[in-house]
Design a protein around this motif. Structure first.
Motif, PDB file in Angstrom:
ATOM      1  N   SER A 172      21.284  42.966  48.666  1.00 39.55           N
ATOM      2  CA  SER A 172      22.020  42.493  49.832  1.00 39.55           C
ATOM      3  C   SER A 172      23.324  41.852  49.385  1.00 39.55           C
ATOM      4  CB  SER A 172      21.192  41.477  50.633  1.00 39.55           C
ATOM      5  OG  SER A 172      20.952  40.309  49.881  1.00 39.55           O
ATOM      6  N   VAL A 173      24.175  41.549  50.373  1.00 38.41           N
ATOM      7  CA  VAL A 173      25.486  40.951  50.098  1.00 38.41           C
ATOM      8  C   VAL A 173      25.698  39.760  51.015  1.00 38.41           C
ATOM      9  CG1 VAL A 173      27.982  41.299  50.267  1.00 38.41           C
ATOM     10  CG2 VAL A 173      26.537  43.071  49.245  1.00 38.41           C
ATOM     11  N   THR A 182      16.045  42.904  41.227  1.00 37.64           N
ATOM     12  CA  THR A 182      17.153  43.377  42.034  1.00 37.64           C
ATOM     13  C   THR A 182      18.223  42.293  42.077  1.00 37.64           C
ATOM     14  OG1 THR A 182      16.055  42.593  44.040  1.00 37.64           O
ATOM     15  CG2 THR A 182      15.740  44.925  43.447  1.00 37.64           C
ATOM     16  N   VAL A 183      19.377  42.619  42.648  1.00 36.94           N
ATOM     17  CA  VAL A 183      20.527  41.708  42.621  1.00 36.94           C
ATOM     18  C   VAL A 183      21.025  41.438  44.033  1.00 36.94           C
ATOM     19  CG1 VAL A 183      22.885  41.371  41.774  1.00 36.94           C
ATOM     20  CG2 VAL A 183      21.189  42.522  40.326  1.00 36.94           C
ATOM     21  N   LYS A 184      21.321  40.179  44.291  1.00 33.17           N
ATOM     22  CA  LYS A 184      22.001  39.763  45.519  1.00 33.17           C
ATOM     23  C   LYS A 184      23.406  39.320  45.132  1.00 33.17           C
ATOM     24  CE  LYS A 184      21.765  36.244  49.207  1.00 33.17           C
ATOM     25  NZ  LYS A 184      20.944  35.134  49.733  1.00 33.17           N
ATOM     26  N   LEU A 185      24.409  39.915  45.756  1.00 33.66           N
ATOM     27  CA  LEU A 185      25.799  39.609  45.440  1.00 33.66           C
ATOM     28  C   LEU A 185      26.386  38.655  46.465  1.00 33.66           C
ATOM     29  CD1 LEU A 185      27.088  43.205  44.561  1.00 33.66           C
ATOM     30  CD2 LEU A 185      26.352  41.418  42.976  1.00 33.66           C
ATOM     31  N   LEU A 194      30.137  43.723  35.892  1.00 32.04           N
ATOM     32  CA  LEU A 194      29.181  43.662  36.993  1.00 32.04           C
ATOM     33  C   LEU A 194      28.154  44.782  36.858  1.00 32.04           C
ATOM     34  CD1 LEU A 194      28.149  42.557  39.675  1.00 32.04           C
ATOM     35  CD2 LEU A 194      29.865  43.976  40.837  1.00 32.04           C
ATOM     36  N   ARG A 195      28.615  45.976  36.544  1.00 32.85           N
ATOM     37  CA  ARG A 195      27.690  47.090  36.374  1.00 32.85           C
ATOM     38  C   ARG A 195      26.692  46.808  35.242  1.00 32.85           C
ATOM     39  NH1 ARG A 195      31.175  50.705  35.950  1.00 32.85           N
ATOM     40  NH2 ARG A 195      31.260  50.945  33.691  1.00 32.85           N
ATOM     41  N   LYS A 196      27.183  46.214  34.161  1.00 36.00           N
ATOM     42  CA  LYS A 196      26.304  45.867  33.048  1.00 36.00           C
ATOM     43  C   LYS A 196      25.278  44.825  33.471  1.00 36.00           C
ATOM     44  CE  LYS A 196      24.948  45.619  28.715  1.00 36.00           C
ATOM     45  NZ  LYS A 196      24.163  46.724  28.103  1.00 36.00           N
ATOM     46  N   PHE A 197      25.715  43.808  34.223  1.00 36.51           N
ATOM     47  CA  PHE A 197      24.778  42.776  34.684  1.00 36.51           C
ATOM     48  C   PHE A 197      23.667  43.407  35.519  1.00 36.51           C
ATOM     49  CE2 PHE A 197      22.940  39.773  37.522  1.00 36.51           C
ATOM     50  CZ  PHE A 197      22.815  38.614  36.781  1.00 36.51           C
ATOM     51  N   ILE A 198      24.028  44.281  36.433  1.00 34.41           N
ATOM     52  CA  ILE A 198      23.032  44.913  37.308  1.00 34.41           C
ATOM     53  C   ILE A 198      22.044  45.736  36.485  1.00 34.41           C
ATOM     54  CG2 ILE A 198      22.740  46.636  39.139  1.00 34.41           C
ATOM     55  CD1 ILE A 198      25.394  45.523  40.324  1.00 34.41           C
ATOM     56  N   SER A 199      22.530  46.397  35.446  1.00 31.92           N
ATOM     57  CA  SER A 199      21.650  47.167  34.572  1.00 31.92           C
ATOM     58  C   SER A 199      20.691  46.249  33.813  1.00 31.92           C
ATOM     59  CB  SER A 199      22.471  47.993  33.585  1.00 31.92           C
ATOM     60  OG  SER A 199      23.225  48.971  34.256  1.00 31.92           O
ATOM     61  N   ILE A 200      21.193  45.112  33.332  1.00 28.10           N
ATOM     62  CA  ILE A 200      20.342  44.155  32.624  1.00 28.10           C
ATOM     63  C   ILE A 200      19.261  43.625  33.566  1.00 28.10           C
ATOM     64  CG2 ILE A 200      20.281  41.874  31.536  1.00 28.10           C
ATOM     65  CD1 ILE A 200      23.141  42.457  30.518  1.00 28.10           C
ATOM     66  N   ALA A 201      19.655  43.249  34.783  1.00 23.91           N
ATOM     67  CA  ALA A 201      18.683  42.753  35.763  1.00 23.91           C
ATOM     68  C   ALA A 201      17.615  43.800  36.060  1.00 23.91           C
ATOM     69  CB  ALA A 201      19.403  42.343  37.042  1.00 23.91           C
ATOM     70  N   ARG A 207      20.484  36.135  42.289  1.00 24.93           N
ATOM     71  CA  ARG A 207      21.724  35.987  43.058  1.00 24.93           C
ATOM     72  C   ARG A 207      22.846  35.560  42.127  1.00 24.93           C
ATOM     73  NH1 ARG A 207      23.554  30.960  46.011  1.00 24.93           N
ATOM     74  NH2 ARG A 207      25.235  31.576  47.416  1.00 24.93           N
ATOM     75  N   ILE A 208      23.958  36.285  42.200  1.00 29.78           N
ATOM     76  CA  ILE A 208      25.129  35.975  41.398  1.00 29.78           C
ATOM     77  C   ILE A 208      26.358  35.956  42.290  1.00 29.78           C
ATOM     78  CG2 ILE A 208      24.243  36.814  39.207  1.00 29.78           C
ATOM     79  CD1 ILE A 208      25.788  39.442  39.753  1.00 29.78           C
ATOM     80  N   ILE A 209      27.397  35.247  41.834  1.00 27.82           N
ATOM     81  CA  ILE A 209      28.642  35.139  42.594  1.00 27.82           C
ATOM     82  C   ILE A 209      29.719  35.972  41.914  1.00 27.82           C
ATOM     83  CG2 ILE A 209      30.443  33.590  43.413  1.00 27.82           C
ATOM     84  CD1 ILE A 209      28.368  31.395  43.606  1.00 27.82           C
ATOM     85  N   VAL A 210      30.386  36.791  42.714  1.00 29.70           N
ATOM     86  CA  VAL A 210      31.500  37.620  42.248  1.00 29.70           C
ATOM     87  C   VAL A 210      32.783  37.001  42.798  1.00 29.70           C
ATOM     88  CG1 VAL A 210      32.494  39.931  42.249  1.00 29.70           C
ATOM     89  CG2 VAL A 210      30.006  39.644  42.235  1.00 29.70           C
ATOM     90  N   PHE A 211      33.603  36.463  41.905  1.00 33.32           N
ATOM     91  CA  PHE A 211      34.783  35.699  42.304  1.00 33.32           C
ATOM     92  C   PHE A 211      36.028  36.595  42.335  1.00 33.32           C
ATOM     93  CE2 PHE A 211      31.904  32.709  40.327  1.00 33.32           C
ATOM     94  CZ  PHE A 211      31.990  31.572  41.115  1.00 33.32           C
TER      95      PHE A 211
END
Length: 282
Positions: A177-178, A140-143, A127-134, A106-110
């Motif tokens: 999820s968001v 998976t990523v929760k925003l 953000l796209r790079k972070f999702i690729s790294i994860a 889970r990450i926060i997008v400010f």
């Protein structure tokens, strides 16, 4: 994830866990949500959204079994994660998270960091790079959107910003999820009016994305119940409970939270102990 807890030096990245599905109590136990099945307490079997486009159903099923770690680098907390973006550090950290057993981050997008009401391309790329790294680490990523946010008078701008951030991931299986707002204050009429307008706008842009709101540990079950009542016309897909109470109270508090939103799914999105203070739960 409140400012007060920052001052208490709670380390977000150390709060491994727990987006586990919880069985509803009472009559809800025999009538689970048609949108996602709850599992017993215990060690859930990990479920990932498999290849191809993600659907609301597949994402919700994965939400109820995800092992989530809340994350920012220990040397770049909160929005500094984005303003001082360090892919090598993030890759190393997420490798450790995966080794600990996490399968979701889970990450926060400010808005303040990314640019509002139109996200800057530089930050969309981060953000796209972070999702690729994860994804490379099997996560998976929760925003989480709109933390540090009180611009409730600009619902149109908020919707435009959220759509721009989320549109690239509408059917992307890597985004699970968001959470529209971290620790939503359900007693604020302006906030309630704002989120009532935001939910349908986001659903139009990303109809296959599960949406949630979280409450802090102080609001607890009562806060969850207020959110559910306020959003009857624009319901969420699941609810998110942040628990920071003493461990001996945990089960009773969780059961009350379940009952407040039954039969809808609920997860524990944050839990842990501050490294700066001692408590009975430590």
């Amino acid at each position: 994830m409140t400012t007060a807890r920052t001052r208490a030096a709670a380390i977000l990245a150390s709060s491994l866990l727990l987006a586990v599905a919880l069985p509803a109590s009472g009559s809800a136990a025999t009538n689970p949500s048609p949108r996602a099945s709850a599992l017993p307490l215990g060690d859930p079997q990990p479920l990932t959204v498999q290849g191809g486009a993600a659907t609301l159903q597949s994402r919700l099923a994965a939400v109820t079994t995800a092992r989530t770690i809340n994350y920012y680098p220990s040397n770049a907390g909160w929005s500094a994660m984005w303003t001082g973006f360090d892919p090598a550090r993030i890759e190393a950290d997420l490798a450790k998270a995966a080794a600990l057993g996490a399968d979701n981050v889970r990450i926060i997008v400010f808005p303040q960091a990314f640019g509002f009401p139109k996200p800057r391309q530089e930050y969309a790329d981060r953000l796209r790079k972070f999702i690729s790294i994860a994804d490379a680490q099997g996560l998976t990523v929760k925003l989480t959107l709109f933390d540090w946010w009180s611009g409730y008078s600009d619902a149109a701008g908020s919707a435009s910003w959220a759509k721009a951030v989320l549109a690239p991931y509408a059917d992307d299986r890597r985004v699970l999820s968001v959470e529209l707002k971290n620790e939503f204050v359900s007693t604020d009429p302006a906030a309630v009016s704002w989120v009532r307008r935001l939910i349908p706008a986001v659903r139009e842009a990303v109809p296959q994305m599960p949406l949630t709101l979280s409450v802090d540990g102080q609001s607890g079950a009562a806060g969850l119940a207020r959110i559910r009542t306020a959003l009857t016309g624009t319901p969420l897909d699941y609810y998110d409970f942040h628990f920071y109470g003493n461990s001996e109270r945990a089960l009773a508090e969780i059961r009350r939270a379940q009952a407040a939103v039954a039969p809808d799914p609920i997860v524990i999105g944050e839990t842990g102990v501050s490294t700066a203070v001692s408590s009975e739960g430590e």
